[in-house]
Scaffold this motif. Structure first.
Motif, short mmCIF file in Angstrom:
data_model
loop_
_atom_site.label_atom_id
_atom_site.label_comp_id
_atom_site.label_asym_id
_atom_site.label_seq_id
_atom_site.Cartn_x
_atom_site.Cartn_y
_atom_site.Cartn_z
N ILE A 93 0.84 -1.20 0.00
CA ILE A 93 0.00 0.00 0.00
C ILE A 93 0.87 1.25 0.00
O ILE A 93 0.58 2.23 -0.70
N GLY A 94 1.95 1.24 0.78
CA GLY A 94 2.85 2.39 0.82
C GLY A 94 3.54 2.64 -0.51
O GLY A 94 3.71 3.80 -0.92
N VAL A 95 3.95 1.58 -1.20
CA VAL A 95 4.59 1.74 -2.51
C VAL A 95 3.62 2.38 -3.50
O VAL A 95 3.98 3.29 -4.26
N LEU A 96 2.38 1.92 -3.50
CA LEU A 96 1.38 2.51 -4.39
C LEU A 96 1.12 3.97 -4.05
O LEU A 96 0.95 4.81 -4.95
N ASP A 97 1.15 4.31 -2.77
CA ASP A 97 0.94 5.70 -2.38
C ASP A 97 2.12 6.57 -2.78
O ASP A 97 1.93 7.72 -3.20
N ILE A 106 -8.30 5.29 1.94
CA ILE A 106 -7.89 3.98 1.42
C ILE A 106 -6.68 3.47 2.20
O ILE A 106 -6.60 2.28 2.54
N LYS A 107 -5.75 4.37 2.51
CA LYS A 107 -4.59 3.95 3.31
C LYS A 107 -5.02 3.51 4.71
O LYS A 107 -4.49 2.53 5.25
N LEU A 108 -5.97 4.24 5.29
CA LEU A 108 -6.46 3.86 6.60
C LEU A 108 -7.10 2.48 6.57
O LEU A 108 -6.88 1.65 7.47
#
Length: 436
Positions: A93-97, A106-108
């Motif tokens: 998720i962090g890489v996509l962000d 969405i991150k939450l």
């Protein structure tokens, strides 16, 4: 201890060696966002440093699995696998962000799912040791909700504090160091095997941060991004959950006399939210203040601004490096102070030492506000901004020629503006005063 140190060194080496290639990959992939209003760096800097940190985590777990003593952690507990599963999801998720700037909600949701994955594999809080009460067992739903809340709070606290070069990695490394000593004491001194996973997680987390710091210190060549900040926040919370919710204080009662006495012995670690959040007290305070500040203004709690603690240090006149060191100091004082108090809570010297160091920290914090008048004989021993000089064009010795210091004629310096303290966050030293 030697196997933990070997795991730490392998993790640090892999993270350090991979960060350079990851930086080149981030540049090619275009993971270099434009400078935003809240940023304090001057030039676009590549992100995705979390990629190297994740592979460092994988290397540390792989090495530990092949060591004689640490292999028992994988054989007797499913927590390392739970950590790896949750870390892989939050890292993705962090890489996509970092590349596409996904929505905060969405991150939450991804953070909550990652925490749920760890809970499903056994990394959860089973009971809470409450001072004065003893051991309080939790239901499955209570343990799940508390675990998810702790993971989300820790991840966002680390993510919010990641605003200056080397700040998040250094503060988490200090927190992991104090937590490692605490967990190792429980595992080695009391022989409680349930503390071994938390000790391993802390050692690996220190290696991840130490390997990344040389590339991230000011001026940073690469940022860890959300892929790194959320990852180290999750690893830190996993260690806290493993120690708090898996180690039964009743086992400590064999050495302290009773279960209540065993819980009382670990009070410094359980006081804040009954969880070991003293190790991230500074990021947690920054998180709470940010939420209150933004909601008071009618903004979303996830709306970015320049009101964090490190931004305020820059505003009052601290340079970039000094602001980072001050944050390091307070993190170490709180983390290791709680550790020392947990070892010997009856010692008054520990309390006095913490109070004295807190006073020193306050003096360092407010140092730019002071404008001392240095005697003439000490001019050569102080920095140039504290030296006196006469007003140009005035007669020597006349009443119209008062002696002033460079600090007397300066104006308040805001974050991102070059000032009297040398190079600030995004500016070079101003030499106009010297030319005059």
């Amino acid at each position: 201890m030697r196997e933990y140190l070997l795991t730490l060194c392998i993790t640090a080496a892999v993270t350090y060696l991979l960060t350079g290639p990851v930086r080149k990959f981030a540049i090619v992939a275009g993971a270099m966002p434009e400078i935003r209003a809240r940023d304090v760096h001057r030039e676009p800097t590549p992100r995705l440093g979390g990629i190297a940190m994740f592979f460092g985590l994988c290397a540390g777990l792989l090495v530990a699995d092949h060591l004689t003593n640490l292999n028992e952690v994988f054989a007797k507990s499913n927590e390392p696998r739970a950590l790896l599963s949750g870390a892989a999801l939050i890292w993705l998720i962090g890489v996509l962000d970092d590349k596409f700037e996904i929505d905060a909600l969405i991150k939450l949701g991804g953070q909550m799912i990652a925490a749920g994955v760890m809970v499903m594999q056994g990394l959860t809080i089973l009971w809470l040791p409450i001072p004065g009460v003893g051991n309080v067992a939790l239901t499955q739903w209570q343990g799940t909700l508390l675990t998810v809340a702790l993971v989300v709070i820790t991840i966002n606290a680390v993510n919010f504090v990641d605003g200056l070069d080397g700040l998040a990695a250094g503060m988490v490394c200090i927190a992991a160091g104090s937590f490692f000593l605490y967990a190792y004491r429980i595992w080695y001194s009391y022989g409680i095997e349930a503390a071994a996973p938390g000790t391993l997680f802390a050692a690996i987390l220190m290696g991840m941060c130490l390997g990344f710091l040389p590339h991230n210190m000011h001026p940073a060549r690469i940022f860890m991004g959300d892929s790194g900040s959320m990852l180290i926040g999750l690893v830190l919370s996993a260690g806290a959950i493993s120690i708090t919710g898996q180690v039964d204080p009743d086992a400590l009662a064999l050495f302290t006399g009773s279960e209540k006495a065993a819980v009382h012995q670990t009070v410094p670690v359980y006081i804040p939210l009954l969880l070991p959040l003293t190790i991230i007290a500074v990021p947690a305070a920054d998180l709470v203040l940010a939420i209150v500040r933004r909601t008071w203004r009618g903004q979303s709690p996830f709306a970015a601004d320049r009101g964090h603690l490190h931004h305020r240090l820059l505003e009052i006149g601290h340079s970039h490096s000094r602001a980072v060191l001050i944050m390091y100091f307070w993190s170490a004082l709180i983390g290791f102070g709680a550790l020392a108090y947990s070892v010997n809570s009856a010692s008054m010297w520990i309390v006095l030492g913490v109070v004295f160091l807190s006073a020193v920290g306050l003096v360092l914090l407010l140092l730019p506000r002071f404008t001392p008048r240095v005697p003439l004989w000490a001019q050569r021993f102080v920095p140039p901004r504290y030296r006196r000089r006469r007003v140009p064009g005035a007669a020597v010795g006349s009443a119209a020629a008062p002696e002033v210091t460079e600090s007397d004629e300066r104006s308040p310096v805001t974050a991102g503006v070059s000032g009297v303290n040398g190079a600030t966050a995004i500016g070079a030293r101003s030499r106009s005063l010297d030319r005059r």
